[in-house]
Structures are given as structure tokens and as C-alpha cells.
Design a protein around this motif. Structure first.
Motif, PDB file in Angstrom:
ATOM      1  N   ILE A 256       1.003  -1.222   0.425  1.00 57.53           N
ATOM      2  CA  ILE A 256      -0.048  -0.116  -0.110  1.00 57.53           C
ATOM      3  C   ILE A 256       0.755   1.069   0.316  1.00 57.53           C
ATOM      4  CG2 ILE A 256      -1.724  -1.209   0.860  1.00 57.53           C
ATOM      5  CD1 ILE A 256      -1.373   0.026   3.470  1.00 57.53           C
TER       6      ILE A 256
ATOM      7  N   ASP B 277      -7.785  10.425   4.542  1.00 55.77           N
ATOM      8  CA  ASP B 277      -6.851   9.157   3.987  1.00 55.77           C
ATOM      9  C   ASP B 277      -5.598   9.856   3.235  1.00 55.77           C
ATOM     10  OD1 ASP B 277      -8.762   7.616   5.485  1.00 55.77           O
ATOM     11  OD2 ASP B 277      -9.688   6.790   3.963  1.00 55.77           O
TER      12      ASP B 277
ATOM     13  N   ARG C 267      -2.418   9.464   5.263  1.00 59.16           N
ATOM     14  CA  ARG C 267      -0.582   8.503   4.685  1.00 59.16           C
ATOM     15  C   ARG C 267       0.382   9.481   4.233  1.00 59.16           C
ATOM     16  NH1 ARG C 267      -3.232   4.320   0.377  1.00 59.16           N
ATOM     17  NH2 ARG C 267      -4.478   3.167   1.854  1.00 59.16           N
TER      18      ARG C 267
ATOM     19  N   PRO D 147     -12.532   4.672  11.423  1.00 57.70           N
ATOM     20  CA  PRO D 147     -12.403   4.021  10.586  1.00 57.70           C
ATOM     21  C   PRO D 147     -10.863   4.531   9.702  1.00 57.70           C
ATOM     22  CG  PRO D 147     -14.733   4.989  10.572  1.00 57.70           C
ATOM     23  CD  PRO D 147     -13.971   5.172  11.337  1.00 57.70           C
ATOM     24  N   HIS D 148     -10.475   5.780   9.619  1.00 57.68           N
ATOM     25  CA  HIS D 148      -9.391   6.743   9.506  1.00 57.68           C
ATOM     26  C   HIS D 148      -8.561   6.015  10.384  1.00 57.68           C
ATOM     27  CE1 HIS D 148     -11.980   9.133   6.362  1.00 57.68           C
ATOM     28  NE2 HIS D 148     -12.659   8.823   7.644  1.00 57.68           N
TER      29      HIS D 148
ATOM     30  N   ARG E 245      -8.001   3.033  12.160  1.00 55.45           N
ATOM     31  CA  ARG E 245      -7.958   2.235  11.218  1.00 55.45           C
ATOM     32  C   ARG E 245      -6.727   1.940  10.065  1.00 55.45           C
ATOM     33  NH1 ARG E 245     -13.745   0.697  11.602  1.00 55.45           N
ATOM     34  NH2 ARG E 245     -13.877   0.288  13.593  1.00 55.45           N
ATOM     35  N   ARG E 246      -7.270   3.173   8.841  1.00 53.67           N
ATOM     36  CA  ARG E 246      -5.918   3.159   8.145  1.00 53.67           C
ATOM     37  C   ARG E 246      -5.638   3.579   8.176  1.00 53.67           C
ATOM     38  NH1 ARG E 246     -12.254   3.162   5.816  1.00 53.67           N
ATOM     39  NH2 ARG E 246     -11.628   5.193   6.003  1.00 53.67           N
TER      40      ARG E 246
ATOM     41  N   GLU F  63      -2.624   0.657   9.999  1.00 54.61           N
ATOM     42  CA  GLU F  63      -2.193  -0.651   8.678  1.00 54.61           C
ATOM     43  C   GLU F  63      -1.356   0.223   7.474  1.00 54.61           C
ATOM     44  OE1 GLU F  63      -4.852  -2.658   4.695  1.00 54.61           O
ATOM     45  OE2 GLU F  63      -5.545  -0.639   5.315  1.00 54.61           O
ATOM     46  N   PHE F  64      -1.448   1.507   7.466  1.00 53.68           N
ATOM     47  CA  PHE F  64      -0.171   2.199   6.880  1.00 53.68           C
ATOM     48  C   PHE F  64       1.585   2.443   7.307  1.00 53.68           C
ATOM     49  CE2 PHE F  64       1.578   5.203   4.126  1.00 53.68           C
ATOM     50  CZ  PHE F  64       1.517   5.396   2.913  1.00 53.68           C
TER      51      PHE F  64
END
Length: 115
Positions: free
Chosen positions: A4, A62, A66, A99-100, A102-103, A106-107
Motif C-alpha cells: 500500500i 486518508d 498517509r 475508520p481513518h 484503522r487505515r 495499517e499504513f
């Protein structure tokens, strides 16, 4: 499994080049202002990146999250520093930020895996 981090950077670079090739003066100035705003000044780059990260999470962008996560990682910020900043973003932004969050985790994990 796809990477990603690489996918994000490739897409961002491709589309930024595409946008800038139109030679729109306003867009070029906004890109330049954004670059210069995050340079060392009265506040350190690390502090500015954490501020950008918090604002991006609260605004639920998002791509921005990132970008700031990667820069925080490159600047040597620890997972604990980033997590604390994200906790403030979640507090300020409320549960809609989860939710952001979580992402973002993950990133960050993907950035750490690239070491």
C-alpha cells in the motif's frame, strides 16, 4: 499482498505530475505553499508533520493522513509519538475518525514492514 505504501506513492506521483503539467498558476502556488509550510521554522518539521497528521485525520482525508504518516516515519518519529497524535485526532474528531484511524495504523505498519 500488495504494497500500500508503494501503490500510494506511485499514484500520488503520477497524478501530481499530471495536475502540474496543466501549468495552472493557482494550483502550482498551492502546491508550493504546502511544501514551504512544512519546512523547518519556529516549529520543527516533526511538530508540523504531527499537526498535519492530526488535522488530516480530523478532516478525514486518508491521502493526507498517509502522506503525513510517511513523512513522520522518515523524520524518525516513533510509533508511540504518532499513536499519541492520532489519539488526540480521534478525541477531537470523534468516533467518525475511527475508520481513518484503522487505515492509519495499517499504513504505519506497512511503513514499518519496509525497514
Amino acid at each position: 499482498m500488495s504494497n500500500i505504501v508503494d501503490e500510494f506513492n506511485a499514484y500520488r506521483e503520477k497524478m501530481n505530475s499530471r495536475i502540474l503539467e496543466d501549468n495552472n498558476k493557482v494550483i502550482k502556488r498551492i502546491f508550493n505553499l504546502d511544501t514551504n509550510a512544512y519546512m523547518e521554522g519556529a516549529l520543527s518539521v516533526k511538530t508540523k508533520e504531527l499537526l498535519g497528521l492530526v488535522a488530516s485525520a480530523v478532516l478525514r482525508c486518508d491521502d493526507c493522513v498517509r502522506y503525513h504518516l510517511e513523512t513522520c516515519h522518515k523524520e524518525g518519529l516513533s510509533k508511540e509519538e504518532v499513536a499519541e497524535a492520532l489519539s488526540i485526532a480521534t478525541l477531537v474528531g470523534g468516533t467518525i475518525v475511527i475508520p481513518h484511524l484503522r487505515r492509519a495504523y495499517e499504513f504505519w505498519d506497512a511503513l514499518e514492514a519496509q525497514k
